[in-house]
Design a protein around this motif. Structure first.
Motif, mmCIF file in Angstrom:
data_model
loop_
_atom_site.group_PDB
_atom_site.id
_atom_site.type_symbol
_atom_site.label_atom_id
_atom_site.label_comp_id
_atom_site.label_asym_id
_atom_site.label_seq_id
_atom_site.Cartn_x
_atom_site.Cartn_y
_atom_site.Cartn_z
ATOM 1 N N PHE A 175 26.693 -29.229 -9.958
ATOM 2 C CA PHE A 175 27.985 -29.587 -10.534
ATOM 3 C C PHE A 175 28.978 -30.100 -9.501
ATOM 4 C CE2 PHE A 175 25.948 -26.764 -13.471
ATOM 5 C CZ PHE A 175 26.205 -27.350 -14.693
ATOM 6 N N THR A 176 28.662 -29.915 -8.214
ATOM 7 C CA THR A 176 29.551 -30.380 -7.149
ATOM 8 C C THR A 176 28.709 -31.011 -6.050
ATOM 9 O OG1 THR A 176 29.437 -28.330 -5.880
ATOM 10 C CG2 THR A 176 31.165 -28.461 -7.593
ATOM 11 N N VAL A 177 29.367 -31.770 -5.188
ATOM 12 C CA VAL A 177 28.678 -32.360 -4.045
ATOM 13 C C VAL A 177 28.063 -31.260 -3.187
ATOM 14 C CG1 VAL A 177 29.037 -33.649 -1.907
ATOM 15 C CG2 VAL A 177 30.062 -34.466 -4.031
ATOM 16 N N ALA A 178 28.790 -30.173 -2.987
ATOM 17 C CA ALA A 178 28.280 -29.068 -2.157
ATOM 18 C C ALA A 178 26.974 -28.503 -2.716
ATOM 19 C CB ALA A 178 29.331 -27.974 -2.044
ATOM 20 N N GLU A 179 26.851 -28.434 -4.025
ATOM 21 C CA GLU A 179 25.645 -27.878 -4.633
ATOM 22 C C GLU A 179 24.422 -28.774 -4.449
ATOM 23 O OE1 GLU A 179 26.284 -26.740 -8.719
ATOM 24 O OE2 GLU A 179 28.009 -25.514 -8.199
ATOM 25 N N THR A 180 24.622 -30.031 -4.072
ATOM 26 C CA THR A 180 23.482 -30.926 -3.861
ATOM 27 C C THR A 180 22.846 -30.729 -2.493
ATOM 28 O OG1 THR A 180 24.774 -32.763 -2.936
ATOM 29 C CG2 THR A 180 24.519 -32.700 -5.344
ATOM 30 N N ALA A 181 23.533 -30.054 -1.578
ATOM 31 C CA ALA A 181 23.064 -29.922 -0.196
ATOM 32 C C ALA A 181 21.607 -29.455 -0.075
ATOM 33 C CB ALA A 181 23.997 -29.004 0.593
ATOM 34 N N PRO A 182 21.173 -28.429 -0.818
ATOM 35 C CA PRO A 182 19.782 -27.983 -0.655
ATOM 36 C C PRO A 182 18.749 -29.036 -1.080
ATOM 37 C CG PRO A 182 21.062 -26.344 -1.869
ATOM 38 C CD PRO A 182 21.916 -27.561 -1.728
ATOM 39 N N HIS A 183 19.159 -30.045 -1.824
ATOM 40 C CA HIS A 183 18.216 -31.033 -2.357
ATOM 41 C C HIS A 183 18.256 -32.354 -1.592
ATOM 42 C CE1 HIS A 183 18.187 -28.088 -5.504
ATOM 43 N NE2 HIS A 183 19.475 -28.254 -5.672
ATOM 44 N N ARG A 184 19.223 -32.508 -0.705
ATOM 45 C CA ARG A 184 19.407 -33.791 -0.010
ATOM 46 C C ARG A 184 18.281 -34.139 0.939
ATOM 47 N NH1 ARG A 184 25.476 -33.180 1.659
ATOM 48 N NH2 ARG A 184 26.324 -32.960 -0.409
ATOM 49 N N GLU A 185 17.645 -33.142 1.513
ATOM 50 C CA GLU A 185 16.585 -33.417 2.475
ATOM 51 C C GLU A 185 15.479 -34.259 1.847
ATOM 52 O OE1 GLU A 185 13.921 -30.570 5.045
ATOM 53 O OE2 GLU A 185 16.064 -30.153 5.358
ATOM 54 N N ALA A 186 15.237 -34.053 0.576
ATOM 55 C CA ALA A 186 14.186 -34.795 -0.118
ATOM 56 C C ALA A 186 14.665 -36.183 -0.561
ATOM 57 C CB ALA A 186 13.724 -34.002 -1.339
ATOM 58 N N MET A 187 15.944 -36.482 -0.372
ATOM 59 C CA MET A 187 16.498 -37.750 -0.854
ATOM 60 C C MET A 187 17.062 -38.567 0.302
ATOM 61 S SD MET A 187 18.471 -36.667 -4.347
ATOM 62 C CE MET A 187 19.023 -35.015 -3.974
ATOM 63 N N THR A 188 16.580 -39.791 0.434
ATOM 64 C CA THR A 188 17.152 -40.704 1.414
ATOM 65 C C THR A 188 18.248 -41.522 0.732
ATOM 66 O OG1 THR A 188 15.515 -42.397 0.916
ATOM 67 C CG2 THR A 188 14.994 -40.856 2.701
ATOM 68 N N GLY A 189 18.978 -42.288 1.516
ATOM 69 C CA GLY A 189 20.043 -43.116 0.949
ATOM 70 C C GLY A 189 21.371 -42.374 0.938
ATOM 71 N N LEU A 190 22.400 -43.101 0.530
ATOM 72 C CA LEU A 190 23.756 -42.549 0.504
ATOM 73 C C LEU A 190 23.958 -41.646 -0.702
ATOM 74 C CD1 LEU A 190 25.759 -45.778 1.436
ATOM 75 C CD2 LEU A 190 25.122 -43.880 2.946
ATOM 76 N N GLN A 191 24.473 -40.460 -0.449
ATOM 77 C CA GLN A 191 24.840 -39.553 -1.537
ATOM 78 C C GLN A 191 26.236 -39.941 -2.016
ATOM 79 O OE1 GLN A 191 22.575 -37.431 -2.723
ATOM 80 N NE2 GLN A 191 21.215 -38.219 -1.165
ATOM 81 N N THR A 192 26.510 -39.694 -3.282
ATOM 82 C CA THR A 192 27.774 -40.142 -3.860
ATOM 83 C C THR A 192 28.509 -39.031 -4.573
ATOM 84 O OG1 THR A 192 26.658 -40.794 -5.914
ATOM 85 C CG2 THR A 192 26.896 -42.494 -4.212
ATOM 86 N N LYS A 193 29.794 -39.284 -4.788
ATOM 87 C CA LYS A 193 30.588 -38.460 -5.688
ATOM 88 C C LYS A 193 31.334 -39.419 -6.592
ATOM 89 C CE LYS A 193 34.410 -37.590 -2.473
ATOM 90 N NZ LYS A 193 35.109 -36.468 -1.797
ATOM 91 N N ASN A 194 31.653 -38.936 -7.784
ATOM 92 C CA ASN A 194 32.217 -39.797 -8.811
ATOM 93 C C ASN A 194 33.371 -39.092 -9.494
ATOM 94 O OD1 ASN A 194 29.955 -42.034 -9.004
ATOM 95 N ND2 ASN A 194 28.962 -40.065 -8.751
ATOM 96 N N LEU A 195 34.479 -39.801 -9.642
ATOM 97 C CA LEU A 195 35.684 -39.238 -10.238
ATOM 98 C C LEU A 195 36.088 -40.056 -11.456
ATOM 99 C CD1 LEU A 195 37.764 -38.856 -6.940
ATOM 100 C CD2 LEU A 195 36.226 -37.177 -7.976
ATOM 101 N N PHE A 196 36.344 -39.371 -12.563
ATOM 102 C CA PHE A 196 36.831 -40.015 -13.783
ATOM 103 C C PHE A 196 38.335 -39.764 -13.840
ATOM 104 C CE2 PHE A 196 37.569 -39.691 -18.495
ATOM 105 C CZ PHE A 196 37.406 -41.047 -18.761
ATOM 106 N N LEU A 197 39.116 -40.838 -13.705
ATOM 107 C CA LEU A 197 40.557 -40.725 -13.551
ATOM 108 C C LEU A 197 41.301 -41.558 -14.579
ATOM 109 C CD1 LEU A 197 40.531 -41.234 -9.667
ATOM 110 C CD2 LEU A 197 40.667 -39.051 -10.888
ATOM 111 N N LYS A 198 42.557 -41.174 -14.818
ATOM 112 C CA LYS A 198 43.426 -41.970 -15.691
ATOM 113 C C LYS A 198 44.791 -42.096 -15.033
ATOM 114 C CE LYS A 198 45.111 -38.246 -18.585
ATOM 115 N NZ LYS A 198 45.512 -37.837 -19.904
#
Length: 179
Positions: free
Chosen positions: A35-58
């Motif tokens: 649910f957050t960028v921090a929670e992706t940390a344990p899975h990043r080792e298996a993923m190459t490329g740029l990690q992203t975050k996305n904001l829905f704003l008004k």
């Protein structure tokens, strides 16, 4: 007079099929829900490329923006409106508005969600740091998987949905904290 029926949002499998039919190559990594960028940390080792975050704003006039940035970007929400042409300071869109306009829930916000914005109500904003040429990673409309694809393919996909990306250098807060 009855309103026309609302078209259901694409599923992750439908999104992947659409990418494949468009000749867009991608690599899918399934993982536990994050649910957050921090929670992706344990899975990043298996993923190459740029990690992203996305904001829905008004903005104050109700204009909607989907901002995609590198996961380590520090976005200055107090100044971002100046960079993207929004009216006044930006705030986060509600979960209800997110589901209505982009067909995703909090934690699953992704650049791919513009595929569900058939009314073209959302402005797609890409951080210039994502356009360096490295592959990029985004959730496929759910937060239990990540798709990696080439930057040019991402931009082609966004354009095919009718969302010409606004590519900007995102302002960084002077104190180094997220706005």
């Amino acid at each position: 007079m009855n309103a026309p029926p609302r078209i259901a949002p694409l599923t992750p499998d439908e999104l992947c099929a659409r990418l494949a039919a468009s000749g867009i190559a991608f690599h899918r990594t399934d993982h536990p829900a994050v649910f957050t960028v921090a929670e992706t940390a344990p899975h990043r080792e298996a993923m190459t490329g740029l990690q992203t975050k996305n904001l829905f704003l008004k903005d104050k006039k109700g204009r909607l923006f989907l901002v995609s940035a590198r996961s380590d970007a520090r976005i200055d929400l107090k100044r971002l409106h100046e960079t993207i042409g929004a009216s006044g300071r930006l705030s986060f869109g509600s979960a209800e508005l997110l589901l209505e306009k982009l067909g995703v829930t909090p934690g699953s916000v992704t650049a791919f969600a513009v595929v569900n914005d058939r009314e073209r109500a959302v402005t797609m904003v890409l951080d210039a740091a994502l356009t360096t040429g490295e592959e990029v990673n985004f959730h496929p409309l759910v937060n239990t998987a990540t798709l990696r694809l080439a930057r040019d393919d991402l931009i082609a996909f966004l354009r095919a949905t009718g969302h010409e990306p606004l590519i900007v250098d995102l302002p960084v807060p002077p104190d180094g904290q997220n706005g």
